[in-house]
Design a protein around this motif. Structure first.
Motif, PDB file in Angstrom:
ATOM      1  N   ILE A   1       0.847  -1.185   0.000  1.00  0.00           N
ATOM      2  CA  ILE A   1       0.000   0.000   0.000  1.00  0.00           C
ATOM      3  C   ILE A   1       0.890   1.245   0.000  1.00  0.00           C
ATOM      4  O   ILE A   1       1.666   1.469   0.925  1.00  0.00           O
ATOM      5  CB  ILE A   1      -0.927   0.022   1.230  1.00  0.00           C
ATOM      6  N   GLU A   2       0.785   2.021  -1.050  1.00  0.00           N
ATOM      7  CA  GLU A   2       1.585   3.238  -1.160  1.00  0.00           C
ATOM      8  C   GLU A   2       1.017   4.323  -0.237  1.00  0.00           C
ATOM      9  O   GLU A   2      -0.195   4.396  -0.038  1.00  0.00           O
ATOM     10  CB  GLU A   2       1.565   3.753  -2.608  1.00  0.00           C
ATOM     11  N   PRO A   3       1.896   5.145   0.347  1.00  0.00           N
ATOM     12  CA  PRO A   3       1.408   6.237   1.192  1.00  0.00           C
ATOM     13  C   PRO A   3       0.496   7.174   0.407  1.00  0.00           C
ATOM     14  O   PRO A   3       0.743   7.457  -0.757  1.00  0.00           O
ATOM     15  CB  PRO A   3       2.703   6.961   1.603  1.00  0.00           C
ATOM     16  N   LYS A   4      -0.533   7.657   1.051  1.00  0.00           N
ATOM     17  CA  LYS A   4      -1.486   8.537   0.388  1.00  0.00           C
ATOM     18  C   LYS A   4      -0.858   9.895   0.126  1.00  0.00           C
ATOM     19  O   LYS A   4      -0.221  10.475   0.995  1.00  0.00           O
ATOM     20  CB  LYS A   4      -2.729   8.699   1.273  1.00  0.00           C
ATOM     21  N   ASP A   5      -1.030  10.399  -1.079  1.00  0.00           N
ATOM     22  CA  ASP A   5      -0.537  11.728  -1.432  1.00  0.00           C
ATOM     23  C   ASP A   5      -1.628  12.734  -1.081  1.00  0.00           C
ATOM     24  O   ASP A   5      -2.610  12.884  -1.805  1.00  0.00           O
ATOM     25  CB  ASP A   5      -0.198  11.796  -2.923  1.00  0.00           C
ATOM     26  N   GLU A   6      -1.452  13.426   0.033  1.00  0.00           N
ATOM     27  CA  GLU A   6      -2.464  14.363   0.516  1.00  0.00           C
ATOM     28  C   GLU A   6      -2.648  15.564  -0.404  1.00  0.00           C
ATOM     29  O   GLU A   6      -3.680  16.232  -0.359  1.00  0.00           O
ATOM     30  CB  GLU A   6      -2.096  14.842   1.921  1.00  0.00           C
ATOM     31  N   MET A   7      -1.638  15.830  -1.221  1.00  0.00           N
ATOM     32  CA  MET A   7      -1.707  16.999  -2.098  1.00  0.00           C
ATOM     33  C   MET A   7      -2.240  16.671  -3.492  1.00  0.00           C
ATOM     34  O   MET A   7      -2.420  17.565  -4.316  1.00  0.00           O
ATOM     35  CB  MET A   7      -0.324  17.640  -2.212  1.00  0.00           C
ATOM     36  N   PHE A   8      -2.483  15.405  -3.755  1.00  0.00           N
ATOM     37  CA  PHE A   8      -2.875  14.964  -5.101  1.00  0.00           C
ATOM     38  C   PHE A   8      -4.161  15.643  -5.566  1.00  0.00           C
ATOM     39  O   PHE A   8      -5.192  15.615  -4.892  1.00  0.00           O
ATOM     40  CB  PHE A   8      -3.048  13.449  -5.115  1.00  0.00           C
ATOM     41  N   GLU A   9      -4.064  16.327  -6.715  1.00  0.00           N
ATOM     42  CA  GLU A   9      -5.179  16.984  -7.389  1.00  0.00           C
ATOM     43  C   GLU A   9      -5.862  18.058  -6.531  1.00  0.00           C
ATOM     44  O   GLU A   9      -7.041  18.342  -6.695  1.00  0.00           O
ATOM     45  CB  GLU A   9      -6.208  15.948  -7.871  1.00  0.00           C
ATOM     46  N   LYS A  10      -5.099  18.652  -5.616  1.00  0.00           N
ATOM     47  CA  LYS A  10      -5.621  19.763  -4.822  1.00  0.00           C
ATOM     48  C   LYS A  10      -5.374  21.085  -5.558  1.00  0.00           C
ATOM     49  O   LYS A  10      -4.746  21.119  -6.616  1.00  0.00           O
ATOM     50  CB  LYS A  10      -4.944  19.800  -3.450  1.00  0.00           C
ATOM     51  N   THR A  11      -5.883  22.171  -4.974  1.00  0.00           N
ATOM     52  CA  THR A  11      -5.723  23.498  -5.564  1.00  0.00           C
ATOM     53  C   THR A  11      -4.770  24.326  -4.711  1.00  0.00           C
ATOM     54  O   THR A  11      -4.876  24.346  -3.484  1.00  0.00           O
ATOM     55  CB  THR A  11      -7.084  24.216  -5.656  1.00  0.00           C
ATOM     56  N   MET A  12      -3.835  25.014  -5.367  1.00  0.00           N
ATOM     57  CA  MET A  12      -2.841  25.806  -4.642  1.00  0.00           C
ATOM     58  C   MET A  12      -2.693  27.190  -5.256  1.00  0.00           C
ATOM     59  O   MET A  12      -2.756  27.360  -6.470  1.00  0.00           O
ATOM     60  CB  MET A  12      -1.484  25.096  -4.634  1.00  0.00           C
ATOM     61  N   ILE A  13      -2.482  28.168  -4.367  1.00  0.00           N
ATOM     62  CA  ILE A  13      -2.210  29.542  -4.781  1.00  0.00           C
ATOM     63  C   ILE A  13      -0.767  29.871  -4.418  1.00  0.00           C
ATOM     64  O   ILE A  13      -0.305  29.571  -3.312  1.00  0.00           O
ATOM     65  CB  ILE A  13      -3.160  30.528  -4.069  1.00  0.00           C
ATOM     66  N   GLY A  14      -0.051  30.501  -5.351  1.00  0.00           N
ATOM     67  CA  GLY A  14       1.321  30.935  -5.100  1.00  0.00           C
ATOM     68  C   GLY A  14       1.419  32.443  -5.147  1.00  0.00           C
ATOM     69  O   GLY A  14       0.835  33.094  -6.024  1.00  0.00           O
ATOM     70  N   LEU A  15       2.138  33.029  -4.186  1.00  0.00           N
ATOM     71  CA  LEU A  15       2.294  34.479  -4.078  1.00  0.00           C
ATOM     72  C   LEU A  15       3.738  34.797  -3.723  1.00  0.00           C
ATOM     73  O   LEU A  15       4.422  33.973  -3.111  1.00  0.00           O
ATOM     74  CB  LEU A  15       1.381  35.034  -2.971  1.00  0.00           C
ATOM     75  N   GLY A  16       4.203  35.989  -4.090  1.00  0.00           N
ATOM     76  CA  GLY A  16       5.542  36.364  -3.657  1.00  0.00           C
ATOM     77  C   GLY A  16       6.345  37.128  -4.685  1.00  0.00           C
ATOM     78  O   GLY A  16       5.823  37.656  -5.668  1.00  0.00           O
ATOM     79  N   ASP A  17       7.654  37.157  -4.436  1.00  0.00           N
ATOM     80  CA  ASP A  17       8.580  37.906  -5.290  1.00  0.00           C
ATOM     81  C   ASP A  17       9.293  36.970  -6.266  1.00  0.00           C
ATOM     82  O   ASP A  17       8.799  35.877  -6.570  1.00  0.00           O
ATOM     83  CB  ASP A  17       9.567  38.698  -4.434  1.00  0.00           C
ATOM     84  N   SER A  18      10.474  37.368  -6.738  1.00  0.00           N
ATOM     85  CA  SER A  18      11.180  36.598  -7.771  1.00  0.00           C
ATOM     86  C   SER A  18      11.596  35.205  -7.307  1.00  0.00           C
ATOM     87  O   SER A  18      11.772  34.307  -8.135  1.00  0.00           O
ATOM     88  CB  SER A  18      12.424  37.371  -8.237  1.00  0.00           C
ATOM     89  N   ILE A  19      11.740  35.011  -6.001  1.00  0.00           N
ATOM     90  CA  ILE A  19      12.099  33.685  -5.489  1.00  0.00           C
ATOM     91  C   ILE A  19      10.953  32.710  -5.744  1.00  0.00           C
ATOM     92  O   ILE A  19      11.169  31.581  -6.209  1.00  0.00           O
ATOM     93  CB  ILE A  19      12.428  33.736  -3.982  1.00  0.00           C
ATOM     94  N   MET A  20       9.736  33.140  -5.480  1.00  0.00           N
ATOM     95  CA  MET A  20       8.570  32.290  -5.725  1.00  0.00           C
ATOM     96  C   MET A  20       8.199  32.270  -7.205  1.00  0.00           C
ATOM     97  O   MET A  20       7.671  31.273  -7.711  1.00  0.00           O
ATOM     98  CB  MET A  20       7.379  32.785  -4.899  1.00  0.00           C
ATOM     99  N   PHE A  21       8.494  33.367  -7.893  1.00  0.00           N
ATOM    100  CA  PHE A  21       8.198  33.441  -9.322  1.00  0.00           C
ATOM    101  C   PHE A  21       9.092  32.512 -10.141  1.00  0.00           C
ATOM    102  O   PHE A  21       8.706  32.060 -11.223  1.00  0.00           O
ATOM    103  CB  PHE A  21       8.381  34.893  -9.800  1.00  0.00           C
ATOM    104  N   GLY A  22      10.272  32.216  -9.628  1.00  0.00           N
ATOM    105  CA  GLY A  22      11.184  31.350 -10.369  1.00  0.00           C
ATOM    106  C   GLY A  22      11.953  32.096 -11.435  1.00  0.00           C
ATOM    107  O   GLY A  22      12.072  31.635 -12.574  1.00  0.00           O
ATOM    108  N   LYS A  23      12.510  33.236 -11.067  1.00  0.00           N
ATOM    109  CA  LYS A  23      13.281  34.015 -12.039  1.00  0.00           C
ATOM    110  C   LYS A  23      14.473  33.218 -12.559  1.00  0.00           C
ATOM    111  O   LYS A  23      14.855  33.349 -13.725  1.00  0.00           O
ATOM    112  CB  LYS A  23      13.757  35.329 -11.410  1.00  0.00           C
ATOM    113  N   GLY A  24      15.029  32.384 -11.708  1.00  0.00           N
ATOM    114  CA  GLY A  24      16.170  31.570 -12.121  1.00  0.00           C
ATOM    115  C   GLY A  24      15.791  30.338 -12.915  1.00  0.00           C
ATOM    116  O   GLY A  24      16.662  29.603 -13.398  1.00  0.00           O
ATOM    117  N   THR A  25      14.483  30.108 -13.082  1.00  0.00           N
ATOM    118  CA  THR A  25      13.999  28.955 -13.872  1.00  0.00           C
ATOM    119  C   THR A  25      13.039  29.419 -14.962  1.00  0.00           C
ATOM    120  O   THR A  25      12.109  28.713 -15.335  1.00  0.00           O
ATOM    121  CB  THR A  25      13.302  27.920 -12.960  1.00  0.00           C
ATOM    122  N   ASP A  26      13.279  30.641 -15.438  1.00  0.00           N
ATOM    123  CA  ASP A  26      12.473  31.211 -16.532  1.00  0.00           C
ATOM    124  C   ASP A  26      10.980  31.239 -16.219  1.00  0.00           C
ATOM    125  O   ASP A  26      10.144  30.935 -17.079  1.00  0.00           O
ATOM    126  CB  ASP A  26      12.718  30.437 -17.833  1.00  0.00           C
ATOM    127  N   GLY A  27      10.650  31.595 -14.989  1.00  0.00           N
ATOM    128  CA  GLY A  27       9.244  31.738 -14.626  1.00  0.00           C
ATOM    129  C   GLY A  27       8.537  30.439 -14.270  1.00  0.00           C
ATOM    130  O   GLY A  27       7.301  30.417 -14.153  1.00  0.00           O
TER     131      GLY A  27
END
Length: 299
Positions: A70-96
């Protein structure tokens, strides 16, 4: 000539004699008690030892059952997430490729991201040509557009401590009803959390404290980050403290390789994580914090 013939004859007699002796020895051994003992012993060993072993194996095989893993349950599977913040959260180093989207892709989540490079936690009145986007305003926009969220991750402070912006740190309010000054870091962060908790009461909220950056004053990072953690504790939200809980410190040269390379900084810009930097230092801590707070809420 006669001597050679005699030699050939002796050789022939020698070989014939050995053949006869070998046959006699084999017949003698075959009729001996030792031979019979050898055969009987071998038969007994085969039937008692090998035979029993074979039966045991067959018996054990009958007892063997297939166990479903029995695989551990993925609690985040198909959930909804909001992201907020500056360039660190935006991923400036990963092209957005935003932090929220990186995590969302791992868990098949629906992601709504409002982060933007240059954003500050404190509210700054924008002027023409000013691309700074306040995190406080990101929160307002998310609330206007997204009615339900399971997870919310955000950061802030990286740009608030830039000296030329002259943003005041402010103070943590004494209670939860006191008026908050959103032009200060503390006031804006508390107001943002208040609005998020009010509009997404069932969401797991996690603040992300950024890593130690050589291109920011160390003391300012320390003060701002510590205050942010205290605000998280006051309001009962989770936090991923990359500054303290990882060794990602670009004051140390060996960590520059985990930041984005640019023309100005060919060995790494010391601020914006590369994809490997996120995967090693950010995402594991953020996911752990998301799970911890989610589990706490389920008690």
């Amino acid at each position: 000539m006669e001597e050679n013939n005699n030699q050939k004859k002796r050789v022939f007699v020698f070989n014939k004699t050995y053949v006869i002796i070998s046959l006699v020895w084999m017949l003698t051994f075959a009729t001996s008690t030792k031979f019979h003992s050898f055969v009987v012993t071998g038969f007994i060993y085969y039937t008692s030892v090998l035979g029993d072993s074979k039966k045991k194996d067959e018996k054990d095989n009958k007892k063997t059952k297939t166990v479903k893993v029995i695989e551990p349950k993925d609690e985040m599977f198909e959930k909804t997430m909001i992201g907020l913040g500056d360039s660190i959260m935006f991923g400036k180093g990963t092209d957005g490729y935003t932090v929220a989207q990186q995590i969302g892709d791992k868990h098949s989540m629906t992601v709504h991201d409002y982060s933007l490079s240059g954003a500050t936690m404190a509210y700054l009145k924008r002027k023409e040509g000013n691309n700074r986007y306040n995190i406080y305003e990101q929160v307002e926009e998310a609330i206007k557009n997204i009615k339900k969220a399971d997870y919310i991750i955000f950061n802030g402070g990286t740009n608030d401590i830039i000296p030329k912006l002259k943003i005041k740190m402010g103070n943590i309010t004494k209670d939860f009803d006191e008026e908050r000054d959103i032009t200060t870091f503390c006031g804006a962060m508390e107001e943002a959390i208040y609005l998020l908790k009010k509009n997404y009461p069932n969401a797991t909220i996690v603040y992300v404290r950024s890593h130690n950056m050589k291109r920011r004053d160390y003391e300012s990072q320390l003060v701002c980050g510590d205050i942010a953690i205290k605000i998280c504790q006051k309001w009962g939200i989770g936090y991923a403290d990359v500054f303290n809980d990882s060794d990602f410190n670009t004051f140390l040269e060996r960590y520059s390789q985990y930041t984005a390379t640019t023309g100005e900084y060919p060995t790494g810009d010391l601020v914006h994580p590369s994809k490997e930097g996120y995967e090693l230092f950010y995402i594991p801590l953020i996911e752990d914090a998301m799970r911890e707070i989610s589990n706490r809420k389920s008690y």
